[in-house]
Write a protein that holds these residues in place. Structure first.
Motif, short mmCIF file in Angstrom:
data_model
loop_
_atom_site.label_atom_id
_atom_site.label_comp_id
_atom_site.label_asym_id
_atom_site.label_seq_id
_atom_site.Cartn_x
_atom_site.Cartn_y
_atom_site.Cartn_z
N VAL A 100 0.81 -1.10 -0.04
CA VAL A 100 -0.04 0.19 0.09
C VAL A 100 0.90 1.24 0.06
N ALA A 101 2.21 1.42 0.73
CA ALA A 101 2.66 2.43 0.99
C ALA A 101 3.50 2.54 -0.35
N TYR A 102 3.92 1.51 -1.14
CA TYR A 102 4.72 1.92 -2.46
C TYR A 102 3.89 2.15 -3.69
N THR A 103 2.60 1.74 -3.49
CA THR A 103 1.52 2.03 -4.67
C THR A 103 0.62 3.05 -4.47
N TRP A 104 -0.30 2.92 -3.54
CA TRP A 104 -1.26 4.02 -3.26
C TRP A 104 -0.31 5.28 -2.80
N GLY A 105 0.43 4.69 -1.86
CA GLY A 105 1.01 6.03 -1.07
C GLY A 105 1.87 6.90 -1.99
N ARG A 106 2.57 6.12 -3.00
CA ARG A 106 3.37 7.08 -3.79
C ARG A 106 2.63 7.91 -5.00
N GLN A 107 1.38 7.10 -4.89
CA GLN A 107 0.16 7.90 -6.02
C GLN A 107 -0.44 8.98 -5.39
N ASN A 108 -0.73 8.94 -4.16
CA ASN A 108 -1.69 9.80 -3.34
C ASN A 108 -1.12 10.83 -2.27
N ILE A 109 0.05 10.33 -2.01
CA ILE A 109 0.47 11.26 -0.84
C ILE A 109 1.67 12.42 -1.51
N GLY A 110 1.42 13.56 -0.94
CA GLY A 110 2.24 14.61 -1.55
C GLY A 110 2.84 15.51 -0.46
N LYS A 111 3.34 16.68 -0.75
CA LYS A 111 4.19 17.35 0.24
C LYS A 111 3.17 17.97 1.15
N GLY A 112 3.24 18.00 2.37
CA GLY A 112 2.40 18.56 3.42
C GLY A 112 1.16 17.53 3.89
N ASP A 113 1.08 16.58 3.02
CA ASP A 113 0.08 15.59 3.59
C ASP A 113 0.49 14.89 4.89
N CYS A 133 7.07 9.55 3.86
CA CYS A 133 6.80 10.71 4.33
C CYS A 133 8.20 11.64 4.19
N ALA A 134 9.31 10.76 4.30
CA ALA A 134 10.75 11.14 4.20
C ALA A 134 10.80 11.68 2.50
N GLU A 135 10.31 10.69 1.89
CA GLU A 135 10.35 10.73 0.20
C GLU A 135 9.36 11.99 -0.49
N LYS A 136 8.14 12.03 0.39
CA LYS A 136 7.11 13.14 -0.25
C LYS A 136 7.21 14.13 0.47
N GLU A 137 7.88 14.61 1.59
CA GLU A 137 7.94 15.55 2.59
C GLU A 137 6.48 15.71 3.19
N ALA A 138 5.85 14.43 3.73
CA ALA A 138 4.89 14.34 4.22
C ALA A 138 4.98 14.27 5.65
N VAL A 139 3.82 14.60 6.59
CA VAL A 139 4.08 14.48 8.02
C VAL A 139 3.31 13.21 8.80
N LEU A 140 4.14 12.43 9.25
CA LEU A 140 3.65 11.48 10.21
C LEU A 140 3.19 11.91 11.38
#
Length: 405
Positions: A100-113, A133-140
């Motif tokens: 899910v992280a590698y497919t849905w996540g990389r498709q739908n998570i962006g900076k600041g999400d 989160c590190a790759e997309k600059e998202a927040v955990l």
């Protein structure tokens, strides 16, 4: 009422000795032992119809394919999924979450999400989101855990916002046994516009799972905790979400057609099942599901709850023992520390008495940090465990304490 003696006879390993003592196996949250029917199913596949699946037209290939897909049907019924296309076989819960992280996540998570997990997650439900989160600059963001080992639900609701894209939570804590209110979590997450993933590694064996009633978007679990083989897991996903996701791995079976210029993915669920799968263990997984269904999850849960209550009664009076996690809603796990004794030392002494428990941080290091301890000793129960084995644990623990303190 279930016949525990008859059930124990179905598990060959329970007849062995460890260090000259009868085995007392209390490490079921790590992996459950296997009944003879599962072992027989595994042997039968290799001895009678070992072949690759889906593409062969000879008899063995057709028999193997039928057995493999029969298990998919059994899993669909186990999880109450809407369709068999929503059942994807993986190597385990960890791979399902990573998929899910590698497919849905990389498709739908962006900076600041924002992605929300809880403070009691297994590392497999922490690290994939940290990487994303590190790759997309998202927040955990983390839902805190109170002193009883329960989620602080007010804090969870306050964390939700229009920036929340995913909430990923374990249904049962592997280290504390806490049963989390995932239906409430899913409903709140959806109201905020987020999707949900439920880590069902611990819950699938103890609770009746209905993914449609829960309304979760993803649900991941493993066969080996459900008395099935290791190396097999399941990712359930809502069909529309799975269809919109990119492929996870490239190879055989996951394509409909391919040229040097492009490829077209296969239909669900094969789109996410690249390469030769773990056929034998998937086939044997069906025997494990039938074993559990034959006893009944409610009967299993009642037996385990009685054992958990009895174990707490036996260990609580031992003054050196401090329980970690006293959630009001728990399943089949007793986690504790002995002040002045390292969990590993306790585990070694108990093993010398034939008692198998788990020691350490249980792949939940941040949770151990929350309680300011290096780890715990964890006893976890299954359908074949008995009160006599709990008595052996209490006696063994008292012996260990005398040796160490």
């Amino acid at each position: 009422m279930i016949d525990i003696a008859a059930i124990r006879q179905q598990f060959p390993v329970l007849n062995r000795l460890v260090k000259g003592k009868p085995l007392v196996y209390l490490d079921n949250a790590a992996t459950a032992q296997k009944p003879q029917v599962v072992i027989d199913a595994l042997v039968n596949y290799y001895s009678q119809y070992n072949a690759n699946i889906h593409r062969g037209i000879h008899t063995l290939a057709e028999e193997a394919t039928a057995a493999f897909e029969d298990t998919r049907n059994a899993v669909q019924q186990l999880l109450h999924a809407d369709s068999r296309e929503e059942i994807i076989f993986t190597r385990g819960t960890t791979e399902g979450i990573n998929l899910v992280a590698y497919t849905w996540g990389r498709q739908n998570i962006g900076k600041g999400d924002e992605i929300i997990i809880s403070g009691m997650e297994h590392h497999s439900n922490i690290v994939p989101w940290q990487v994303l989160c590190a790759e997309k600059e998202a927040v955990l963001k983390i839902v805190p855990v109170n002193d009883n080992g329960e989620l602080e639900m007010e804090a969870f609701h306050s964390l939700l916002s229009d920036k929340t894209k995913l909430v990923s939570i374990c249904q049962i804590s592997n280290s504390l046994g806490t049963i989390n209110p995932v239906k409430e979590i899913i409903k709140a997450a959806h109201a905020a516009g987020a999707i949900t993933l439920i880590d069902g590694a611990q819950s699938t064996v103890h609770l009746d799972i209905d993914v449609q009633d829960l309304d979760c978007d993803f649900f991941a679990c493993s066969a080996h905790k459900l008395y099935g083989p290791t190396g097999v897991g399941v990712l359930y996903g809502k069909k529309a979400i799975l269809e919109a996701m990119p492929v996870f791995m490239g190879g055989g079976e996951m394509i409909k057609e391919v040229s040097y210029q492009h490829f077209t993915p296969n239909e669900l669920p094969y789109k996410f099942e690249a390469g030769t799968p773990n056929i034998a263990d998937v086939v044997a997984f069906k025997a494990a599901i039938e074993f559990v269904n034959g006893i009944g999850k409610s009967a299993i849960a009642a037996h385990e709850a009685a054992l958990l209550e009895y174990a707490a009664e036996q260990l609580t009076p031992i003054k050196e023992v401090r329980m970690i996690g006293r959630a009001r809603n728990r399943a089949s796990v007793l986690s504790f520390v002995v002040e002045g004794a390292h969990p590993q030392d306790l585990g070694i002494i108990l093993d010398n008495q034939g008692i198998a428990v788990r020691t350490g941080h249980h792949c939940c290091q941040p949770l151990m940090d929350r309680f300011a301890i290096p780890g715990t000793t964890r006893a976890s129960f299954a359908v074949y465990n008995t009160k006599e084995e709990v008595d052996a644990l209490a006696k063994g623990l008292q012996k260990a304490i005398k040796m160490l303190l």
